[in-house]
Design a protein around this motif. Sequence first.
Motif, PDB file in Angstrom:
ATOM      1  N   GLY A  67       0.640  -1.604   0.031  1.00  0.00           N
ATOM      2  CA  GLY A  67      -0.342   0.262  -0.111  1.00  0.00           C
ATOM      3  C   GLY A  67       0.854   1.322  -0.173  1.00  0.00           C
ATOM      4  N   MET A  68       0.722   1.959  -1.430  1.00  0.00           N
ATOM      5  CA  MET A  68       1.575   3.091  -1.570  1.00  0.00           C
ATOM      6  C   MET A  68       0.776   4.348  -1.667  1.00  0.00           C
ATOM      7  SD  MET A  68       4.588   1.859  -2.899  1.00  0.00           S
ATOM      8  CE  MET A  68       3.597   1.238  -4.065  1.00  0.00           C
ATOM      9  N   THR A  69      -0.290   4.737  -2.194  1.00  0.00           N
ATOM     10  CA  THR A  69      -0.418   6.180  -2.860  1.00  0.00           C
ATOM     11  C   THR A  69      -1.477   6.193  -2.724  1.00  0.00           C
ATOM     12  OG1 THR A  69       0.566   7.749  -4.110  1.00  0.00           O
ATOM     13  CG2 THR A  69      -0.442   5.939  -5.144  1.00  0.00           C
ATOM     14  N   GLY A 125      -7.299  -1.723   1.562  1.00  0.00           N
ATOM     15  CA  GLY A 125      -7.744  -0.583   1.805  1.00  0.00           C
ATOM     16  C   GLY A 125      -6.602  -0.497   2.944  1.00  0.00           C
ATOM     17  N   ASN A 126      -6.423   1.287   3.639  1.00  0.00           N
ATOM     18  CA  ASN A 126      -5.622   1.173   4.323  1.00  0.00           C
ATOM     19  C   ASN A 126      -5.658   2.628   5.286  1.00  0.00           C
ATOM     20  OD1 ASN A 126      -2.644   2.267   5.530  1.00  0.00           O
ATOM     21  ND2 ASN A 126      -1.769   0.912   4.616  1.00  0.00           N
ATOM     22  N   ILE A 127      -5.584   2.828   6.724  1.00  0.00           N
ATOM     23  CA  ILE A 127      -5.836   4.220   7.139  1.00  0.00           C
ATOM     24  C   ILE A 127      -5.067   3.674   8.853  1.00  0.00           C
ATOM     25  CG2 ILE A 127      -7.987   2.178   9.360  1.00  0.00           C
ATOM     26  CD1 ILE A 127      -7.697   6.235   7.716  1.00  0.00           C
ATOM     27  N   VAL A 156      -3.897  -1.571   9.255  1.00  0.00           N
ATOM     28  CA  VAL A 156      -4.136  -0.530  10.059  1.00  0.00           C
ATOM     29  C   VAL A 156      -2.705  -0.463  10.475  1.00  0.00           C
ATOM     30  CG1 VAL A 156      -4.373   0.232  12.364  1.00  0.00           C
ATOM     31  CG2 VAL A 156      -6.434  -0.730  11.183  1.00  0.00           C
ATOM     32  N   HIS A 157      -1.941   1.203   9.776  1.00  0.00           N
ATOM     33  CA  HIS A 157      -0.709   1.023   9.325  1.00  0.00           C
ATOM     34  C   HIS A 157      -0.360   1.248  11.055  1.00  0.00           C
ATOM     35  CE1 HIS A 157      -1.473   4.875   7.739  1.00  0.00           C
ATOM     36  NE2 HIS A 157      -0.048   5.359   8.223  1.00  0.00           N
ATOM     37  N   ILE A 158       0.823   0.959  11.287  1.00  0.00           N
ATOM     38  CA  ILE A 158       1.667   1.855  12.510  1.00  0.00           C
ATOM     39  C   ILE A 158       3.064   2.216  12.281  1.00  0.00           C
ATOM     40  CG2 ILE A 158       2.560   1.014  14.776  1.00  0.00           C
ATOM     41  CD1 ILE A 158       1.052  -1.418  14.823  1.00  0.00           C
ATOM     42  N   LYS A 194       0.111  -3.525   9.863  1.00  0.00           N
ATOM     43  CA  LYS A 194       1.141  -3.712   9.094  1.00  0.00           C
ATOM     44  C   LYS A 194       1.777  -2.387  10.221  1.00  0.00           C
ATOM     45  CE  LYS A 194       1.489  -1.508   4.867  1.00  0.00           C
ATOM     46  NZ  LYS A 194       2.307  -0.576   4.561  1.00  0.00           N
ATOM     47  N   GLU A 195       3.463  -2.867   9.635  1.00  0.00           N
ATOM     48  CA  GLU A 195       4.185  -1.828  10.138  1.00  0.00           C
ATOM     49  C   GLU A 195       4.956  -0.931   8.470  1.00  0.00           C
ATOM     50  OE1 GLU A 195       7.024   0.264  10.934  1.00  0.00           O
ATOM     51  OE2 GLU A 195       6.376   0.792  12.873  1.00  0.00           O
ATOM     52  N   THR A 196       5.438  -0.232   8.583  1.00  0.00           N
ATOM     53  CA  THR A 196       5.725   0.665   7.599  1.00  0.00           C
ATOM     54  C   THR A 196       7.027   1.195   7.263  1.00  0.00           C
ATOM     55  OG1 THR A 196       5.556   3.055   8.252  1.00  0.00           O
ATOM     56  CG2 THR A 196       3.856   1.958   6.984  1.00  0.00           C
ATOM     57  N   THR A 273       7.453  -8.000   3.929  1.00  0.00           N
ATOM     58  CA  THR A 273       7.529  -6.465   3.246  1.00  0.00           C
ATOM     59  C   THR A 273       8.756  -5.514   3.263  1.00  0.00           C
ATOM     60  OG1 THR A 273       5.900  -5.538   3.327  1.00  0.00           O
ATOM     61  CG2 THR A 273       6.750  -3.840   2.019  1.00  0.00           C
ATOM     62  N   GLY A 274       9.219  -4.883   2.560  1.00  0.00           N
ATOM     63  CA  GLY A 274      10.402  -4.470   3.463  1.00  0.00           C
ATOM     64  C   GLY A 274      12.086  -4.291   2.440  1.00  0.00           C
ATOM     65  N   GLY A 275      12.449  -3.528   1.497  1.00  0.00           N
ATOM     66  CA  GLY A 275      13.738  -3.928   0.911  1.00  0.00           C
ATOM     67  C   GLY A 275      13.215  -5.224  -0.002  1.00  0.00           C
TER      68      GLY A 275
HETATM   69  C1  LIG Z   1       5.637   6.752  -1.235  1.00  0.00           C
HETATM   70  C2  LIG Z   1       5.041   5.385  -0.590  1.00  0.00           C
HETATM   71  C3  LIG Z   1       4.035   5.922   0.123  1.00  0.00           C
HETATM   72  C4  LIG Z   1       3.915   5.135   1.501  1.00  0.00           C
HETATM   73  N1  LIG Z   1       2.602   4.763   1.785  1.00  0.00           N
HETATM   74  C5  LIG Z   1       2.014   4.345   2.889  1.00  0.00           C
HETATM   75  C6  LIG Z   1       0.656   4.409   3.630  1.00  0.00           C
HETATM   76  O1  LIG Z   1       0.045   5.465   3.247  1.00  0.00           O
HETATM   77  N2  LIG Z   1       0.320   3.432   4.332  1.00  0.00           N
HETATM   78  C7  LIG Z   1       1.214   2.375   4.468  1.00  0.00           C
HETATM   79  O2  LIG Z   1       0.170   1.203   5.513  1.00  0.00           O
HETATM   80  N3  LIG Z   1       2.380   1.830   4.376  1.00  0.00           N
HETATM   81  C8  LIG Z   1       3.400   3.037   3.350  1.00  0.00           C
HETATM   82  N4  LIG Z   1       4.313   3.055   2.702  1.00  0.00           N
HETATM   83  C9  LIG Z   1       4.640   1.900   3.256  1.00  0.00           C
HETATM   84  C10 LIG Z   1       4.974   0.167   1.971  1.00  0.00           C
HETATM   85  O3  LIG Z   1       3.291  -0.101   2.222  1.00  0.00           O
HETATM   86  C11 LIG Z   1       6.193  -0.260   2.582  1.00  0.00           C
HETATM   87  O4  LIG Z   1       5.546  -0.841   3.960  1.00  0.00           O
HETATM   88  C12 LIG Z   1       7.420   0.366   2.329  1.00  0.00           C
HETATM   89  O5  LIG Z   1       7.273   1.441   1.245  1.00  0.00           O
HETATM   90  C13 LIG Z   1       8.188  -0.630   2.336  1.00  0.00           C
HETATM   91  O6  LIG Z   1       8.885  -1.673   1.234  1.00  0.00           O
HETATM   92  P1  LIG Z   1      10.005  -1.491   0.092  1.00  0.00           P
HETATM   93  O7  LIG Z   1      11.319  -1.442   1.095  1.00  0.00           O
HETATM   94  O8  LIG Z   1       9.422  -2.377  -0.679  1.00  0.00           O
HETATM   95  O9  LIG Z   1       9.551   0.301  -0.615  1.00  0.00           O
HETATM   96  C14 LIG Z   1       4.341   3.457   1.409  1.00  0.00           C
HETATM   97  C15 LIG Z   1       5.757   3.770   1.039  1.00  0.00           C
HETATM   98  C16 LIG Z   1       6.012   4.250  -0.419  1.00  0.00           C
HETATM   99  C17 LIG Z   1       6.911   4.375  -0.866  1.00  0.00           C
END
Ligand SMILES: Cc1cc2nc3c(=O)[nH]c(=O)nc-3n(C[C@H](O)[C@H](O)[C@H](O)COP(=O)(O)O)c2cc1C
Length: 363
Positions: A67-69, A125-127, A156-158, A194-196, A273-275
């Motif tokens: 979830g990104m955008t 979805g995402n909140i 739900v993102h943390i 989810k963590e971010t 997720t992550g890297g």
């Molecule tokens: C431009 C961008 C916007 C993001 N926005 C959200 C968001 O709104 N909510 C969320 O849960 N994660 C968000 N993320 C985090 C991603 O879901 C993911 O956890 C993170 O990019 C790590 O993965 P990667 O290393 O493959 O990029 C965003 C990531 C990017 C790159």
Amino acid sequence: MSDPSIRQRKLDHVALAMSDAAVSTRDPGWSDVTLVPVTLPETNPDDVDLAATFLDFDLQAPVFIAGMTGGHPDVEKINAALATAAQTHGAAMGVGSQRAALVDPDLVPSYAIVRRHAPDAFICGNIGISQVLEGETGTDVMRRLIDMIEADAMAVHINVLQELVQPEGDIKPGGAYDALGELVAKSPVPIIVKETGCGFDRVTANRLLETGIAAIDVGGMGGTSFTLIEGIRAATADDQRGARLAQTFSTWGIPTACSVLEVRETGLPIIATGGISDGLQAAKALSLGAHLVGIGRKILAAAVDGPEAAVEELGLIIEEIKISLALSDCRNLEEFAARQPVLSGQVALWQARDKNLNKGGAD
Ligand SMILES: Cc1cc2nc3c(=O)[nH]c(=O)nc-3n(C[C@H](O)[C@H](O)[C@H](O)COP(=O)(O)O)c2cc1C
């Protein structure tokens, strides 16, 4: 009511995420995970079946476009490209935080477009946890968020550290488990937490299990770092405190591979997720016990170039996963799950901690 600062932040995030300065300087752990090659395998990559089931939904590949955008008219095309890739390859996909569309309904199309381009895909979805804690996710709001994209699940993102670093951050820790439990009880769709970029530890994962959530996305350290992104935004806005905090805590977190080890004893479905930027790294995450792999930045960079590039990039990643399984002489994810990778370095240290704690050691 329109809030230009939210729109702008969404654009800033996409632009900054493309810069190498947004990537953690720490390793997510993949170089410490070795898949054991079967030197003369009898499996052809074309015969590898990557079918996976996630929350009762059938996927053609165990891949989740993170979830990104959404949240700015300019990112609508990016979401359309990502959705086209998810639909083409039978992968799952998330949208970025939908809060922007709650505040400004004009932004709904930047999210809704996803379902138009991915009518059959698993869409999430995402909140933010902040909205859950503030009581902003009542039944009606959840319905709006879900209906906006016909969501199959809500994430739900943390992002505690990101909130602490960003100038407009708002985090009031405390009460999150009860609030999540209430959300789970009233949500018509499964809740993923989810963590971010900082990963989940074992204690948090076990407490989350009790809330009734359906899955965990570890969002570990080693990929896109929102601490670094907020640090760049802070420096640009001449916010010295934010820039300083981002620098100090830029390596805070649990590497993605290690976080998968931390949370797997919950038995919950895990998204790693992550890297992750190629299919071999994805296969390594699966070998550690992840059910799906989440890919953010890598596929976002392709989606910026349009739907064909996103479809091609996701196709390559999936092909690389198939080759990784074929070289391990496995025809499907079930066979692959039975294989043990060789662990070294930091990942082996986290595994040793895991074993020690399972023997009754204190955390
Ligand atoms: C431009 C961008 C916007 C993001 N926005 C959200 C968001 O709104 N909510 C969320 O849960 N994660 C968000 N993320 C985090 C991603 O879901 C993911 O956890 C993170 O990019 C790590 O993965 P990667 O290393 O493959 O990029 C965003 C990531 C990017 C790159």
